[in-house]
Structures are given as structure tokens and as C-alpha cells.
Design a protein around this motif. Structure first.
Motif, PDB file in Angstrom:
ATOM      1  N   THR A 134      -3.274  -2.510 -12.895  1.00  0.00           N
ATOM      2  CA  THR A 134      -3.105  -3.952 -13.060  1.00  0.00           C
ATOM      3  C   THR A 134      -4.248  -4.570 -13.858  1.00  0.00           C
ATOM      4  O   THR A 134      -4.147  -5.722 -14.299  1.00  0.00           O
ATOM      5  N   SER A 135      -5.300  -3.813 -14.063  1.00  0.00           N
ATOM      6  CA  SER A 135      -6.487  -4.345 -14.718  1.00  0.00           C
ATOM      7  C   SER A 135      -6.207  -4.937 -16.104  1.00  0.00           C
ATOM      8  O   SER A 135      -6.622  -6.059 -16.392  1.00  0.00           O
ATOM      9  N   PRO A 136      -5.508  -4.225 -17.015  1.00  0.00           N
ATOM     10  CA  PRO A 136      -5.268  -4.822 -18.342  1.00  0.00           C
ATOM     11  C   PRO A 136      -4.448  -6.106 -18.278  1.00  0.00           C
ATOM     12  O   PRO A 136      -4.754  -7.073 -18.980  1.00  0.00           O
ATOM     13  N   GLY A 137      -3.402  -6.122 -17.438  1.00  0.00           N
ATOM     14  CA  GLY A 137      -2.576  -7.313 -17.351  1.00  0.00           C
ATOM     15  C   GLY A 137      -3.349  -8.510 -16.829  1.00  0.00           C
ATOM     16  O   GLY A 137      -3.273  -9.617 -17.382  1.00  0.00           O
ATOM     17  N   LEU A 138      -4.117  -8.311 -15.745  1.00  0.00           N
ATOM     18  CA  LEU A 138      -4.904  -9.404 -15.197  1.00  0.00           C
ATOM     19  C   LEU A 138      -5.992  -9.853 -16.171  1.00  0.00           C
ATOM     20  O   LEU A 138      -6.232 -11.057 -16.333  1.00  0.00           O
ATOM     21  N   SER A 139      -6.625  -8.900 -16.842  1.00  0.00           N
ATOM     22  CA  SER A 139      -7.686  -9.247 -17.785  1.00  0.00           C
ATOM     23  C   SER A 139      -7.138 -10.046 -18.963  1.00  0.00           C
ATOM     24  O   SER A 139      -7.764 -10.996 -19.431  1.00  0.00           O
ATOM     25  N   SER A 140      -5.954  -9.648 -19.458  1.00  0.00           N
ATOM     26  CA  SER A 140      -5.375 -10.339 -20.615  1.00  0.00           C
ATOM     27  C   SER A 140      -5.001 -11.776 -20.274  1.00  0.00           C
ATOM     28  O   SER A 140      -4.961 -12.638 -21.164  1.00  0.00           O
TER      29      SER A 140
ATOM     30  N   LEU B 214       6.088   9.779 -22.194  1.00  0.00           N
ATOM     31  CA  LEU B 214       7.124   8.754 -22.292  1.00  0.00           C
ATOM     32  C   LEU B 214       6.867   7.593 -21.330  1.00  0.00           C
ATOM     33  O   LEU B 214       7.053   6.424 -21.703  1.00  0.00           O
ATOM     34  N   SER B 215       6.457   7.892 -20.101  1.00  0.00           N
ATOM     35  CA  SER B 215       6.320   6.821 -19.109  1.00  0.00           C
ATOM     36  C   SER B 215       5.025   6.025 -19.303  1.00  0.00           C
ATOM     37  O   SER B 215       5.068   4.802 -19.453  1.00  0.00           O
ATOM     38  N   PHE B 216       3.880   6.694 -19.336  1.00  0.00           N
ATOM     39  CA  PHE B 216       2.632   5.948 -19.510  1.00  0.00           C
ATOM     40  C   PHE B 216       2.324   5.705 -20.987  1.00  0.00           C
ATOM     41  O   PHE B 216       1.887   4.611 -21.363  1.00  0.00           O
ATOM     42  N   GLY B 217       2.531   6.726 -21.825  1.00  0.00           N
ATOM     43  CA  GLY B 217       2.358   6.499 -23.260  1.00  0.00           C
ATOM     44  C   GLY B 217       3.316   5.426 -23.749  1.00  0.00           C
ATOM     45  O   GLY B 217       2.968   4.582 -24.580  1.00  0.00           O
ATOM     46  N   GLY B 218       4.553   5.453 -23.236  1.00  0.00           N
ATOM     47  CA  GLY B 218       5.511   4.408 -23.575  1.00  0.00           C
ATOM     48  C   GLY B 218       5.062   3.044 -23.076  1.00  0.00           C
ATOM     49  O   GLY B 218       5.246   2.024 -23.754  1.00  0.00           O
ATOM     50  N   PHE B 219       4.484   3.008 -21.891  1.00  0.00           N
ATOM     51  CA  PHE B 219       3.936   1.755 -21.351  1.00  0.00           C
ATOM     52  C   PHE B 219       2.887   1.173 -22.294  1.00  0.00           C
ATOM     53  O   PHE B 219       2.906  -0.025 -22.615  1.00  0.00           O
ATOM     54  N   LEU B 220       1.963   2.008 -22.764  1.00  0.00           N
ATOM     55  CA  LEU B 220       0.952   1.537 -23.703  1.00  0.00           C
ATOM     56  C   LEU B 220       1.579   1.088 -25.015  1.00  0.00           C
ATOM     57  O   LEU B 220       1.189   0.068 -25.592  1.00  0.00           O
ATOM     58  N   ALA B 221       2.580   1.848 -25.488  1.00  0.00           N
ATOM     59  CA  ALA B 221       3.246   1.495 -26.740  1.00  0.00           C
ATOM     60  C   ALA B 221       3.977   0.161 -26.632  1.00  0.00           C
ATOM     61  O   ALA B 221       3.879  -0.693 -27.519  1.00  0.00           O
ATOM     62  N   PHE B 222       4.713  -0.032 -25.542  1.00  0.00           N
ATOM     63  CA  PHE B 222       5.434  -1.292 -25.354  1.00  0.00           C
ATOM     64  C   PHE B 222       4.456  -2.456 -25.203  1.00  0.00           C
ATOM     65  O   PHE B 222       4.712  -3.565 -25.691  1.00  0.00           O
TER      66      PHE B 222
ATOM     67  N   PHE C 202       5.373  -7.785 -18.096  1.00  0.00           N
ATOM     68  CA  PHE C 202       5.843  -6.398 -18.200  1.00  0.00           C
ATOM     69  C   PHE C 202       4.771  -5.438 -17.695  1.00  0.00           C
ATOM     70  O   PHE C 202       5.051  -4.511 -16.914  1.00  0.00           O
ATOM     71  N   SER C 203       3.533  -5.661 -18.124  1.00  0.00           N
ATOM     72  CA  SER C 203       2.427  -4.771 -17.759  1.00  0.00           C
ATOM     73  C   SER C 203       2.179  -4.772 -16.262  1.00  0.00           C
ATOM     74  O   SER C 203       2.013  -3.713 -15.640  1.00  0.00           O
TER      75      SER C 203
ATOM     76  N   GLY D 284      10.116  -1.509 -17.824  1.00  0.00           N
ATOM     77  CA  GLY D 284       8.822  -1.484 -17.142  1.00  0.00           C
ATOM     78  C   GLY D 284       8.912  -0.888 -15.754  1.00  0.00           C
ATOM     79  O   GLY D 284       8.039  -0.122 -15.337  1.00  0.00           O
ATOM     80  N   ALA D 285       9.987  -1.221 -15.021  1.00  0.00           N
ATOM     81  CA  ALA D 285      10.169  -0.655 -13.684  1.00  0.00           C
ATOM     82  C   ALA D 285      10.373   0.849 -13.757  1.00  0.00           C
ATOM     83  O   ALA D 285       9.790   1.614 -12.982  1.00  0.00           O
ATOM     84  N   GLY D 286      11.214   1.294 -14.694  1.00  0.00           N
ATOM     85  CA  GLY D 286      11.448   2.731 -14.851  1.00  0.00           C
ATOM     86  C   GLY D 286      10.184   3.484 -15.201  1.00  0.00           C
ATOM     87  O   GLY D 286       9.915   4.570 -14.677  1.00  0.00           O
ATOM     88  N   MET D 287       9.367   2.913 -16.097  1.00  0.00           N
ATOM     89  CA  MET D 287       8.115   3.563 -16.483  1.00  0.00           C
ATOM     90  C   MET D 287       7.159   3.656 -15.302  1.00  0.00           C
ATOM     91  O   MET D 287       6.540   4.707 -15.065  1.00  0.00           O
ATOM     92  N   GLY D 288       7.017   2.551 -14.556  1.00  0.00           N
ATOM     93  CA  GLY D 288       6.096   2.565 -13.429  1.00  0.00           C
ATOM     94  C   GLY D 288       6.506   3.553 -12.357  1.00  0.00           C
ATOM     95  O   GLY D 288       5.668   4.297 -11.827  1.00  0.00           O
ATOM     96  N   LEU D 289       7.795   3.593 -12.021  1.00  0.00           N
ATOM     97  CA  LEU D 289       8.286   4.540 -11.019  1.00  0.00           C
ATOM     98  C   LEU D 289       8.103   5.979 -11.493  1.00  0.00           C
ATOM     99  O   LEU D 289       7.744   6.862 -10.708  1.00  0.00           O
ATOM    100  N   GLN D 290       8.337   6.220 -12.786  1.00  0.00           N
ATOM    101  CA  GLN D 290       8.193   7.580 -13.302  1.00  0.00           C
ATOM    102  C   GLN D 290       6.739   8.019 -13.300  1.00  0.00           C
ATOM    103  O   GLN D 290       6.428   9.185 -13.019  1.00  0.00           O
ATOM    104  N   ASN D 291       5.846   7.105 -13.619  1.00  0.00           N
ATOM    105  CA  ASN D 291       4.419   7.444 -13.580  1.00  0.00           C
ATOM    106  C   ASN D 291       4.005   7.923 -12.193  1.00  0.00           C
ATOM    107  O   ASN D 291       3.224   8.877 -12.052  1.00  0.00           O
TER     108      ASN D 291
END
Length: 439
Positions: free
Chosen positions: A167-173, A263-271, A297-298, A352-359
Motif C-alpha cells: 500500500t506504500s506507493p498508493g498512499l505516498s502518491s 504477470l501479476s506483480f509486473g503487470g501491477f507495476l505496468a498498469f 487501482f494500486s 487489480g483484484a485479480g492481480m492482488g489475489l494472484q500475487n
């Protein structure tokens, strides 16, 4: 078991163990939370440095990427180091490096910004690389937490660690611009440094390595069957850092899980990097609004890892793996072809939900498939998987440029959809290798 261990009962051995699972989990989470904010605090300065120094697009891109790049690659050796020495030393080394990077940035902002920045590009690269060290704490914490918890509880523990830490990047942004507007750039960054330093000191003073490492430091080796009774996990590392990396690399499941995490975390960063431009170009959202949509989303993708990890201890991973990829695939296809803002927003949240659950599931499976080299495997998976954040956006950009116009930013999601579609049959292959995944 050594002679000294043979003469000691389990209660005697337990009395030598310091710390607890919960303490280790929360301290690792706070440390990762502090370290991962490095990208968020360095990134907003890049456009300002670009204008002041007159950087080329390539140079500016390198400056923006350097914290994430070093943070990803350093996950490999530092994650592997956990198998040899436990988590405290490698984690603390990375946090100290991140602190030094932030101190250097503060000195630069206080003495040279904005009029004395000429010739500072090499220094900025070094500072960005140091700040990025905080990101690499992720793979260290994965190994550290895994060695504290038995397999039946690792999903929830790792989901909590990664979910809350991410959650750090989202809260910081969201909070950093408010702080800059209220107390100025130097004041806002000084406050963040004070928080990072406090988290580093708390980690230094309170964290304890898992029982297996504490007892080994005293020359005591105990059977794996006894470790859980001592308050740790039942897994014991069987090799050093380099051997752990080599052992994990020889196991095909390591590379399957790396692809999934790509795909899940790298995709999260890409999105996260793609969505602000997508919302602005496709729907005319103001940049501030686009940033808030991306932060939503983050945060969703990060926070859902907590219940996702807990559920991974209780539901069939066979169906969850495939189901999450299907959710990511459907959401991405909708994003690529929808012209409705509301529908695109819903699709973004689904991805975002799919990526987080997959991570969460990927690191639940890690100790299951590579029990003797958790640190080495977490290094490969966490490091190479995170590189998806660098590889995927340029490919999306190629498609965007080929299509052209605002709709090109929507069609840019299609390459990611293709990669997710490829992953679906790989899920079946993973389960054929090891029936233990059918819990």
C-alpha cells in the motif's frame, strides 16, 4: 541433531528462542512499507529534474526507472541470502542503503535545487539506485516470514506482509502532493525520511530471525519436525545463498511461478505507470483525477492480497490460480475495447483484484514447491517477476503507436491480455507436476 540439542528438551530449546511469529510479521511489513515508498518519493521529482537539467527522453526514462530496476534485480541475491544468514542482516542492509539515498536527496534539494543542478545527473542515478534498495526488501521479507510460519499459515502471513507493504506507493502518491503543498518540498521529504528512519530503527532493535537461524547461531541443529514446536515454521534451509539460487533455478516450478508473478506483480507495476495516461488520453480526465483513479487501482490490488492470502490457506489453489487469470483476462479485454468510462473503471478494478489475489497465491506456493531454498526462489521470482513492470509498458506503447489516437491507449492493453491467455494452460501444467497444490 547435535549432541547439545539431544540433551535439551523442546521447552529448553524454546527458551532460547527470542521473538514471535507475529512480531516478525509486523516488523517485516513495516520495513517493507518504508522501503517500497522509494519509488513514490523519487518518481515525482524526475519531471522537475528533467526540465532543470535538460534531459533527453531516454535519460529521463532511465532516471525514472533506476529505483525500480535496482530494487528488482537486488531482490535476487538478497532474497537468496536469507537461506544462509536469516533475514535481519540482508533486510537491514537494504534499509540502510535506502536511508542513505534519501539523505543524499535531501542534501541535494537543500543545497542545489533548483539553480545548481547542472551536472548532477550521475549523482541522481546513484541516489535513485540507493533509494531503490528499499524495494528489494520484499524478497528478503518473504523468506524471513516463511521461515517463521508453518505452511498451513503461510498464505495469510505472506498475504498480510505483501498486501499491507504494497500500500506504500498508493498512499505516498496521494499524501506526498498534499504534504509538498502544505510544508514545501524539502519539508515533505524530510518528514518522509524521519518516518523511514524510525521504521529502520524499529526493525534493527526488535526483529528476530526465525528459530532455526537463532539456534544455528548457537551451534544447535534440530530436526525439521521440531522447528514448529519451537515457534517457527517446519522448513529449514538446507544450503547457502548461491546454492539456494542454483537449486531453485533447477526446479521448473520456479520459472512457472516467476512467469505468474511477472504477470501479476509486473503487470501491477505496468498498469500503475500506464493508467494515468490512459485515463487522460482516452476519457479526458484531469491529471489529478487520473492519478487518484490509478491510486485506487494500486490500493485495491495491494489490500486484497491480505484476504487473498488468508483464503489461499483454506480454498483450492487449483481453481484460484485459473480463476484469477480469467478475471485479469476479461478485465483487460474490456479495457481494450470499451468506450464507457464506468465500464472501464469496473474492468480496472477487476484486473487489480485479480492481480492482488494472484500475487498472494504465488508466494503461498513458493515454500510448497521449493521448500529447501525459499530465499533463493523468492529472489528469482520477486526479482525477475517485477521486471514485468519494465518489459510490458514498452510493448503496450508499440501497439498504441501503431493504432494511433486516443483509442490506441485502450488497444495498448491487448499485449498483456495475450500474455495472460498464455498463462492459463501453464496453470494446468503446474498442477500436473505436484499434486500437493490441490489443497
Amino acid at each position: 541433531m547435535t549432541d547439545s540439542a539431544r540433551t535439551m528438551s523442546v521447552p529448553d530449546l524454546r527458551a532460547q528462542v527470542r521473538g514471535s511469529r507475529a512480531q516478525a510479521l509486523w516488523l517485516a511489513t513495516l520495513g517493507f512499507f518504508g522501503g517500497f515508498a522509494g519509488v513514490s518519493i523519487f518518481g515525482p521529482l524526475v519531471p522537475k529534474f528533467t526540465d532543470l537539467i535538460g534531459l533527453s527522453p531516454f535519460a529521463a526514462g532511465m532516471l525514472a526507472a533506476i529505483p525500480s530496476l535496482t530494487g528488482s534485480l537486488l531482490r535476487i541475491p538478497f532474497g537468496a541470502a536469507v537461506d544462509r544468514m536469516g533475514g535481519k542482516k540482508p533486510f537491514l542492509t537494504l534499509l540502510v542503503a535506502a536511508n542513505l539515498g534519501v539523505v543524499g536527496l535531501l542534501v541535494l534539494l537543500g543545497t542545489s535545487y533548483p539553480d545548481g543542478m547542472a551536472g548532477s545527473y550521475p549523482l541522481l542515478l546513484v541516489l535513485g539506485a540507493l533509494i531503490g534498495c528499499g524495494i528489494a526488501t520484499f524478497s528478503v521479507g518473504i523468506g524471513q516470514v516463511s521461515y517463521w510460519y508453518p505452511r498451513s499459515q503461510q498464505g495469510g502471513a505472506l498475504g498480510t506482509y505483501a498486501g499491507l507493504g504494497n500500500t506504500s506507493p498508493g498512499l505516498s502518491s496521494m499524501l506526498l502532493p498534499l504534504a509538498v503543498g502544505g510544508i514545501g518540498m524539502l519539508g515533505a521529504y524530510s518528514v518522509w525520511f524521519a518516518i523511514l528512519l524510525a521504521l529502520t530503527l524499529a526493525y534493527l532493535l526488535l526483529i528476530k530471525d526465525a528459530p532455526v537461524f537463532q539456534l544455528r547461531a548457537r551451534g544447535v541443529e534440530v530436526p525439521q519436525a521440531t522447528l514448529a514446536e519451537l515457534g517457527g515454521g517446519e522448513t529449514a534451509p538446507g544450503m547457502g545463498a548461491w546454492e539456494g539460487l542454483k537449486h531453485a533455478a533447477r526446479i521448473p516450478a520456479t520459472w512457472v511461478l516467476t512467469f505468474f508473478y511477472f504477470l501479476s506483480f509486473g503487470g501491477f507495476l505496468a498498469f500503475t505507470s500506464w493508467l494515468p495516461t490512459f485515463w487522460h488520453a482516452m476519457y479526458g480526465s484531469e491529471l489529478r483525477t487520473a492519478g487518484l483513479l490509478t491510486a485506487s487501482f494500486s490500493l485495491l490490488s495491494a489490500l486484497i492480497r491480505v484476504p487473498g492470502g488468508i483464503l489461499s490457506d483454506r480454498v483450492s489453489i487449483r481453481f484460484a490460480l485459473a480463476g484469477n487469470f480469467v478475471l485479469m483476462l476479461l478485465g483487460t479485454v474490456v479495457l481494450a475495447f470499451s468506450g464507457s468510462f464506468v465500464l472501464s473503471l469496473i474492468a480496472t478494478m477487476a484486473v487489480g483484484a485479480g492481480m492482488g489475489l494472484q500475487n498472494a497465491i504465488v508466494f503461498k506456493l513458493l515454500p510448497r514447491y521449493i521448500p529447501d531454498a525459499v530465499g533463493g526462489a523468492s529472489g528469482w521470482i520477486g526479482g525477475l517477476g517485477a521486471l514485468g513492470g519494465f518489459v510490458i509498458p514498452p510493448v503496450m506503447g508499440i501497439v498504441t503507436g501503431a493504432v494511433g489516437g486516443a483509442v490506441g491507449y485502450a488497444r495498448g492493453f491487448l499485449p498483456f491480455a495475450v500474455l495472460v491467455a498464455v498463462a492459463l494452460p501453464v496453470v494446468a501444467l503446474l498442477h500436473r507436476w505436484d499434486h500437493r497444490a490441490e489443497d
